[in-house]
Design a protein around this motif. Sequence first.
Motif, PDB file in Angstrom:
ATOM      1  N   PHE A 127       0.037  -3.916   6.052  1.00 30.81           N
ATOM      2  CA  PHE A 127      -0.238  -4.682   4.971  1.00 30.81           C
ATOM      3  C   PHE A 127       0.682  -4.695   4.107  1.00 30.81           C
ATOM      4  N   VAL A 128       0.876  -2.787   3.521  1.00 36.36           N
ATOM      5  CA  VAL A 128       1.932  -3.086   2.249  1.00 36.36           C
ATOM      6  C   VAL A 128       2.814  -3.655   3.027  1.00 36.36           C
ATOM      7  N   GLY A 129       3.811  -2.910   4.485  1.00 36.09           N
ATOM      8  CA  GLY A 129       5.247  -2.233   4.264  1.00 36.09           C
ATOM      9  C   GLY A 129       5.347  -3.889   4.681  1.00 36.09           C
ATOM     10  N   ARG A 130       5.023  -5.603   5.064  1.00 37.08           N
ATOM     11  CA  ARG A 130       4.931  -6.864   5.159  1.00 37.08           C
ATOM     12  C   ARG A 130       4.591  -7.981   3.534  1.00 37.08           C
ATOM     13  N   PHE A 131       4.237  -6.902   2.917  1.00 32.27           N
ATOM     14  CA  PHE A 131       4.313  -7.336   1.463  1.00 32.27           C
ATOM     15  C   PHE A 131       5.628  -6.709   0.842  1.00 32.27           C
ATOM     16  N   GLY A 132       6.298  -6.466   1.422  1.00 31.95           N
ATOM     17  CA  GLY A 132       7.371  -5.819   1.003  1.00 31.95           C
ATOM     18  C   GLY A 132       8.702  -6.104   1.216  1.00 31.95           C
TER      19      GLY A 132
END
Length: 215
Positions: free
Chosen positions: A103-108
């Motif tokens: 989730f956080v990686g795709r946010f980035g």
Amino acid sequence: MPLQNRVDPFGAIHAVPERGLFTGNRGIIHDPATKTLLRKRWALQAWIICVCQFRNVRREPMGRNRPGGKAGWTELFFLDEVTALAAGHRPCFFCQRERAKDFVGRFGEAFGIAEPRAPQVDKKLHKERLASGGKPAVVVVEDLGGLPDGAMVVDGGTAYALRGGKALRWSFAGYGPPADFGSLGERKLSLVTPATTLNVLHHGFRPVWHPSAET
């Protein structure tokens, strides 16, 4: 009597019998003596989604789950991950580490951040969640085809999850039969899912759905 710990897509917390697939929290927001919510509805900007079973840990909902008989985080429950995301929560790094990293990686990727961190996500989400004062964007039926699967919209007080070009009416017990977008009429709709989460969904995050969405 059911405890007041079940979350709807708008982020409001209710007392209903159905529990759902996921738990999660917003910090300590209950009184363990009475097992009732405090006036506040969050204690942290980090609103997370947790699995209901993890390492054989047993918790007493709204109980005293910290050493010394102190209240631990308040267990909230969601129909599924789609619902939790709409309410403004995101996966937990403790019990769902790989999903949280995803989730956080795709946010980035969505926001051009080379080394994204969970607090950056939480800060943006906290400004957008309906339950913490965010303002929903208005959309029309013609816009729905451009939204990602897992997005949720509202028509009046009725929430719909979007999946495979169809709208599924949400309830605490599950989803209704898929309906064509045109069945929602020509009324203006509002987005329930925060804009940040919509961007994460657009960049490939795949939420977990309640089995009723499969029918």
